[in-house]
Scaffold this motif. Structure first.
Motif: not given
Length: 277
Positions: A12-14, A40, A43, A45, A47, A64
């Protein structure tokens, strides 16, 4: 667990609101022998904070670390995966039903039991449901050379033997088609056997990173480079001619049309069912 069966990798990223539904589709499975690796890329945002909405579950492992893109992030996640089979889901994708993992585990165990003496690694793959086109998309029943040239299953429906990533992960020189390149590496270099299973594995969100206009051009270039490397100039050239002769560009436009895709995929599914028979 002594023998962890599945590692579900989510990078995930944003991703906004997309991360939690993806994870919930895994946590809701009626089969529990899995882990979720969330990797991650940093991020900002909110999330990641939304993960607090999920019930505490020791099967979720969060890491992360900055990365250089989705495939670099997947490679970083591989260092933490402990399962026998790996599945990569993008944020926004979801497992199709509560029984996906139990059906897949049953199919894998049955296949392995019937092939006790084999030493080749497996890739088990199923079908997808394309949410953008609102229709099922069936994978080719057999992965021969032409199928490998034309269109391999997307990574969201492929369960890889973890050993296929032991020697190397995704080649990040390929920004759009690193998953395609790795699939062909598994087939041609590692001699993996790709086995179709009659399971709809995932809702595929569609319209993502690889489908922008700029990345479609790069995708075509990377496809030429990859197929020439693994299949050679003459075989790749023959398959390229065959695709043109069978109106592949037109069929692609039909398959991507919201009004025509359902009919097209229904016909393709019927052809594949006949081949399976």
């Amino acid at each position: 667990m002594a023998h962890l069966f599945f590692s579900i990798v989510v990078v995930s990223l944003n991703p906004g609101e997309k991360l939690v539904p993806t994870l919930k589709s895994v946590l809701d499975q009626d089969y529990g022998n899995f882990e979720i690796i969330i990797k991650d890329g940093g991020s900002t945002d909110g999330s990641v904070e939304k993960l607090e909405e999920l019930p505490a579950d020791s099967r979720i492992r969060f890491f992360r670390e900055p990365d250089k893109g989705i495939y670099d992030g997947m490679n970083q996640a591989l260092a933490h995966a402990r399962g026998r089979f790996l599945l990569f889901l993008n944020c926004g994708d979801r497992l199709y039903s509560r029984s996906v993992l139990s059906e897949t585990a049953e199919f894998i165990e049955k296949t392995e039991k019937e092939s006790l003496c084999r030493t080749r690694p497996y890739i088990f793959y199923g079908d997808q449901y394309n949410e953008l086109q609102d229709c099922p998309v069936h994978s080719a029943p057999r992965m021969n050379d032409f199928a490998c040239y034309r269109n391999v299953p997307c990574h969201q429906v492929c369960f890889y033997d973890a050993g296929l990533f032991a020697e190397r992960g995704y080649d990040t020189d390929f920004r759009v088609r690193a998953d395609y390149e790795h699939f062909l590496y598994c087939i041609y270099d590692r001699k993996a056997e790709a086995v179709y299973m009659p399971v709809t594995v995932a809702f595929y969100e569609g319209g993502g990173f690889s489908e922008t206009r700029e990345n479609r051009k790069r995708s075509a270039l990377e496809h030429r480079v990859i197929t020439r490397f693994y299949q050679g100039f003459w075989k790749r050239s023959f398959y390229s001619f065959l695709m043109l002769a069978t109106l592949a560009p037109l069929r692609t436009k039909i398959a991507e049309s919201p009004s025509l895709s359902k009919g097209y995929n229904a016909v393709k599914s019927a052809v594949y069912r006949r081949k399976k028979g």
